[in-house]
Design a protein around this motif. Structure first.
Motif, PDB file in Angstrom:
ATOM      1  N   LYS A 125       5.454   6.418  -2.541  1.00  0.00           N
ATOM      2  CA  LYS A 125       4.868   7.655  -2.045  1.00  0.00           C
ATOM      3  C   LYS A 125       3.975   8.301  -3.103  1.00  0.00           C
ATOM      4  CE  LYS A 125       8.355   8.896   1.402  1.00  0.00           C
ATOM      5  NZ  LYS A 125       9.050   7.618   1.328  1.00  0.00           N
ATOM      6  N   ILE A 126       2.837   8.830  -2.630  1.00  0.00           N
ATOM      7  CA  ILE A 126       1.906   9.556  -3.494  1.00  0.00           C
ATOM      8  C   ILE A 126       1.591  10.886  -2.814  1.00  0.00           C
ATOM      9  CG2 ILE A 126      -0.417   9.589  -4.480  1.00  0.00           C
ATOM     10  CD1 ILE A 126      -0.240   6.548  -4.678  1.00  0.00           C
ATOM     11  N   PHE A 127       1.911  11.967  -3.498  1.00  0.00           N
ATOM     12  CA  PHE A 127       1.705  13.302  -2.951  1.00  0.00           C
ATOM     13  C   PHE A 127       0.438  13.902  -3.569  1.00  0.00           C
ATOM     14  CE2 PHE A 127       6.190  12.512  -2.381  1.00  0.00           C
ATOM     15  CZ  PHE A 127       6.448  13.027  -1.113  1.00  0.00           C
ATOM     16  N   ILE A 128      -0.462  14.357  -2.704  1.00  0.00           N
ATOM     17  CA  ILE A 128      -1.716  14.952  -3.149  1.00  0.00           C
ATOM     18  C   ILE A 128      -1.803  16.373  -2.598  1.00  0.00           C
ATOM     19  CG2 ILE A 128      -4.234  14.824  -3.057  1.00  0.00           C
ATOM     20  CD1 ILE A 128      -4.005  11.813  -2.816  1.00  0.00           C
ATOM     21  N   ASN A 129      -1.883  17.343  -3.495  1.00  0.00           N
ATOM     22  CA  ASN A 129      -1.991  18.747  -3.084  1.00  0.00           C
ATOM     23  C   ASN A 129      -3.408  19.256  -3.380  1.00  0.00           C
ATOM     24  OD1 ASN A 129      -0.704  21.341  -2.184  1.00  0.00           O
ATOM     25  ND2 ASN A 129      -1.396  21.956  -4.215  1.00  0.00           N
ATOM     26  N   ILE A 130      -4.004  19.869  -2.376  1.00  0.00           N
ATOM     27  CA  ILE A 130      -5.372  20.362  -2.465  1.00  0.00           C
ATOM     28  C   ILE A 130      -5.375  21.896  -2.471  1.00  0.00           C
ATOM     29  CG2 ILE A 130      -7.640  20.429  -1.351  1.00  0.00           C
ATOM     30  CD1 ILE A 130      -6.964  17.684  -2.357  1.00  0.00           C
ATOM     31  N   VAL A 131      -6.119  22.467  -3.411  1.00  0.00           N
ATOM     32  CA  VAL A 131      -6.371  23.911  -3.405  1.00  0.00           C
ATOM     33  C   VAL A 131      -7.850  24.106  -3.092  1.00  0.00           C
ATOM     34  CG1 VAL A 131      -6.334  26.051  -4.721  1.00  0.00           C
ATOM     35  CG2 VAL A 131      -4.552  24.334  -5.105  1.00  0.00           C
ATOM     36  N   GLU A 132      -8.136  24.686  -1.941  1.00  0.00           N
ATOM     37  CA  GLU A 132      -9.519  24.847  -1.510  1.00  0.00           C
ATOM     38  C   GLU A 132     -10.150  26.096  -2.126  1.00  0.00           C
ATOM     39  OE1 GLU A 132      -9.209  25.000   2.684  1.00  0.00           O
ATOM     40  OE2 GLU A 132      -9.089  22.825   2.933  1.00  0.00           O
ATOM     41  N   ARG A 133     -11.451  26.024  -2.311  1.00  0.00           N
ATOM     42  CA  ARG A 133     -12.180  27.205  -2.764  1.00  0.00           C
ATOM     43  C   ARG A 133     -12.187  28.251  -1.650  1.00  0.00           C
ATOM     44  NH1 ARG A 133     -14.553  26.072  -7.503  1.00  0.00           N
ATOM     45  NH2 ARG A 133     -15.201  23.914  -7.885  1.00  0.00           N
ATOM     46  N   GLU A 134     -12.112  29.501  -2.045  1.00  0.00           N
ATOM     47  CA  GLU A 134     -12.212  30.590  -1.084  1.00  0.00           C
ATOM     48  C   GLU A 134     -13.498  31.345  -1.356  1.00  0.00           C
ATOM     49  OE1 GLU A 134      -8.787  33.045  -1.091  1.00  0.00           O
ATOM     50  OE2 GLU A 134      -7.400  31.421  -0.569  1.00  0.00           O
ATOM     51  N   SER A 135     -14.317  31.416  -0.347  1.00  0.00           N
ATOM     52  CA  SER A 135     -15.602  32.094  -0.486  1.00  0.00           C
ATOM     53  C   SER A 135     -15.389  33.602  -0.494  1.00  0.00           C
ATOM     54  CB  SER A 135     -16.526  31.693   0.665  1.00  0.00           C
ATOM     55  OG  SER A 135     -17.747  32.387   0.585  1.00  0.00           O
ATOM     56  N   VAL A 136     -15.916  34.276  -1.519  1.00  0.00           N
ATOM     57  CA  VAL A 136     -15.834  35.732  -1.580  1.00  0.00           C
ATOM     58  C   VAL A 136     -17.190  36.373  -1.318  1.00  0.00           C
ATOM     59  CG1 VAL A 136     -13.881  35.666  -3.173  1.00  0.00           C
ATOM     60  CG2 VAL A 136     -16.196  35.813  -4.088  1.00  0.00           C
ATOM     61  N   ALA A 137     -18.250  35.582  -1.402  1.00  0.00           N
ATOM     62  CA  ALA A 137     -19.591  36.101  -1.154  1.00  0.00           C
ATOM     63  C   ALA A 137     -20.501  34.943  -0.769  1.00  0.00           C
ATOM     64  CB  ALA A 137     -20.140  36.823  -2.377  1.00  0.00           C
TER      65      ALA A 137
ATOM     66  N   LYS B  64       0.842  -1.187   0.000  1.00  0.00           N
ATOM     67  CA  LYS B  64       0.000   0.000   0.000  1.00  0.00           C
ATOM     68  C   LYS B  64       0.883   1.245   0.000  1.00  0.00           C
ATOM     69  CE  LYS B  64      -3.865  -2.119   2.506  1.00  0.00           C
ATOM     70  NZ  LYS B  64      -4.725  -2.040   3.717  1.00  0.00           N
ATOM     71  N   PRO B  65       0.616   2.187  -0.872  1.00  0.00           N
ATOM     72  CA  PRO B  65       1.454   3.390  -0.938  1.00  0.00           C
ATOM     73  C   PRO B  65       1.205   4.321   0.241  1.00  0.00           C
ATOM     74  CG  PRO B  65      -0.377   3.584  -2.460  1.00  0.00           C
ATOM     75  CD  PRO B  65      -0.443   2.192  -1.893  1.00  0.00           C
ATOM     76  N   LYS B  66       2.182   5.162   0.522  1.00  0.00           N
ATOM     77  CA  LYS B  66       2.036   6.182   1.560  1.00  0.00           C
ATOM     78  C   LYS B  66       1.497   7.453   0.901  1.00  0.00           C
ATOM     79  CE  LYS B  66       6.016   4.322   4.068  1.00  0.00           C
ATOM     80  NZ  LYS B  66       7.409   4.617   4.525  1.00  0.00           N
ATOM     81  N   ILE B  67       0.291   7.852   1.300  1.00  0.00           N
ATOM     82  CA  ILE B  67      -0.350   9.029   0.715  1.00  0.00           C
ATOM     83  C   ILE B  67      -0.091  10.228   1.611  1.00  0.00           C
ATOM     84  CG2 ILE B  67      -2.525  10.049  -0.039  1.00  0.00           C
ATOM     85  CD1 ILE B  67      -3.575   7.266  -0.568  1.00  0.00           C
ATOM     86  N   ILE B  68       0.480  11.268   1.028  1.00  0.00           N
ATOM     87  CA  ILE B  68       0.838  12.474   1.776  1.00  0.00           C
ATOM     88  C   ILE B  68       0.021  13.643   1.234  1.00  0.00           C
ATOM     89  CG2 ILE B  68       2.720  14.022   2.432  1.00  0.00           C
ATOM     90  CD1 ILE B  68       4.636  11.646   1.919  1.00  0.00           C
ATOM     91  N   PHE B  69      -0.834  14.219   2.094  1.00  0.00           N
ATOM     92  CA  PHE B  69      -1.690  15.338   1.698  1.00  0.00           C
ATOM     93  C   PHE B  69      -1.014  16.667   2.051  1.00  0.00           C
ATOM     94  CE2 PHE B  69      -4.729  11.861   2.364  1.00  0.00           C
ATOM     95  CZ  PHE B  69      -5.477  11.948   1.201  1.00  0.00           C
ATOM     96  N   SER B  70      -1.292  17.687   1.249  1.00  0.00           N
ATOM     97  CA  SER B  70      -0.810  19.033   1.538  1.00  0.00           C
ATOM     98  C   SER B  70      -1.802  20.049   0.991  1.00  0.00           C
ATOM     99  CB  SER B  70       0.576  19.272   0.919  1.00  0.00           C
ATOM    100  OG  SER B  70       0.508  19.197  -0.495  1.00  0.00           O
ATOM    101  N   GLY B  71      -1.746  21.267   1.518  1.00  0.00           N
ATOM    102  CA  GLY B  71      -2.582  22.354   1.018  1.00  0.00           C
ATOM    103  C   GLY B  71      -3.939  22.469   1.671  1.00  0.00           C
ATOM    104  N   SER B  72      -4.401  21.410   2.313  1.00  0.00           N
ATOM    105  CA  SER B  72      -5.746  21.432   2.903  1.00  0.00           C
ATOM    106  C   SER B  72      -5.726  22.124   4.257  1.00  0.00           C
ATOM    107  CB  SER B  72      -6.272  20.005   3.062  1.00  0.00           C
ATOM    108  OG  SER B  72      -7.516  20.007   3.720  1.00  0.00           O
TER     109      SER B  72
END
Length: 267
Positions: free
Chosen positions: A110-122, A52-60
């Motif tokens: 290793k599996i690197f997953i980068n997340i860009v979250e939505r930013e609420s403006v209204a 099983k690969p090691k999943i590494i999250f970032s950005g969240s």
């Protein structure tokens, strides 16, 4: 002479035997080295990539790792080679608060997953099963609903009057209102927190598909009619006009800043 010949022959045989032993030792050593390095490759690279690969999250920031891991649960038994990066992107992009996802695989495990979250403006409100629920709008005009999402201290204005009756995945507000969202996003980047003084931005439809705006200040019940040019200068002008009007006539219900002039209507 014969004794010397026999001695030389014996010496030659001994040397040949030594050469053979040396070659055997070199061959055995070489084989052991190959086996040793093969084991290193197997244990360090091959076996990890087969597990099983090691999943590494970032950005969240607001989306929990547990939520993302749970969504990837169907892929839990895949090894590094079988892990489908495109499928993982598709799965994680289904989270309403996710704007973009990138997945990269690094051999062996290793599996690197980068997340860009939505930013609420209204924020706006839609009706669901007879109830009015809040939904966020990002800078691109995409509607998304994430009750757990925090606003990180920023002041999110309420926009009403847009013809949005339901919410579907990836839905965007009508094109003609996206300029308004862009203006709101630009104002939020300024040092002054102008939206702290505005309780609501109302979209007022006009003939031929156009619209105007009615701003409702937070600390007064006066409605302010204005055109679609929502920017820092317009907001500063509005605040000055409100101060002046209040000093002249405290019982004002509506101020009209359209058409390059100022007028007001008493209650």
């Amino acid at each position: 002479m014969s004794d010397m010949s026999m001695t030389g022959f014996a010496s030659g045989m001994v040397e040949k035997k030594r050469d053979v032993k040396t070659r055997i030792i070199i061959v055995v050593f070489s084989v052991l080295c190959v086996v040793f390095f093969a084991e290193i490759v197997i244990y360090k690279f091959v076996l990890p990539s087969m597990g099983k690969p090691k999943i590494i999250f970032s950005g969240s920031k607001e989306i929990s790792m547990d939520e993302m891991t749970q969504l990837l649960y169907p892929m839990r038994n895949m090894n590094w080679f079988a892990f489908n990066a495109e499928e993982a992107v598709s799965i994680l992009a289904s989270i309403p608060a996710v704007d973009a996802v990138s997945v990269s695989k690094h051999f062996p495990d290793k599996i690197f997953i980068n997340i860009v979250e939505r930013e609420s403006v209204a924020m706006t409100f839609i009706s669901v099963n007879g109830r009015s629920i809040p939904v966020q709008i990002d800078r691109n005009g995409v509607l998304f609903n994430d009750p757990s999402m925090k606003q990180n201290g920023s002041i999110i204005p309420i926009i009403s009057g847009m013809p949005v009756e339901h919410l579907s995945e990836g839905m965007r507000i009508p094109v003609k209102y996206r300029m308004l969202i862009e203006q709101v996003a630009a104002i939020q980047k300024l040092g002054q927190k102008y939206f702290a003084a505005i309780a609501e931005i109302c979209v007022v439809p006009k003939e031929y598909g156009n619209y105007e705006l009615m701003l409702i200040p937070a600390k007064t019940k006066i409605r302010v009619l204005t055109d679609r040019a929502l920017n820092e200068d317009a907001l500063q002008y509005m605040m000055v006009v409100l101060d002046v009007v209040n000093s002249i006539e405290p019982n004002v219900a509506e101020v009209d800043l359209r058409y390059g002039s100022v007028s007001y209507r008493a209650r």
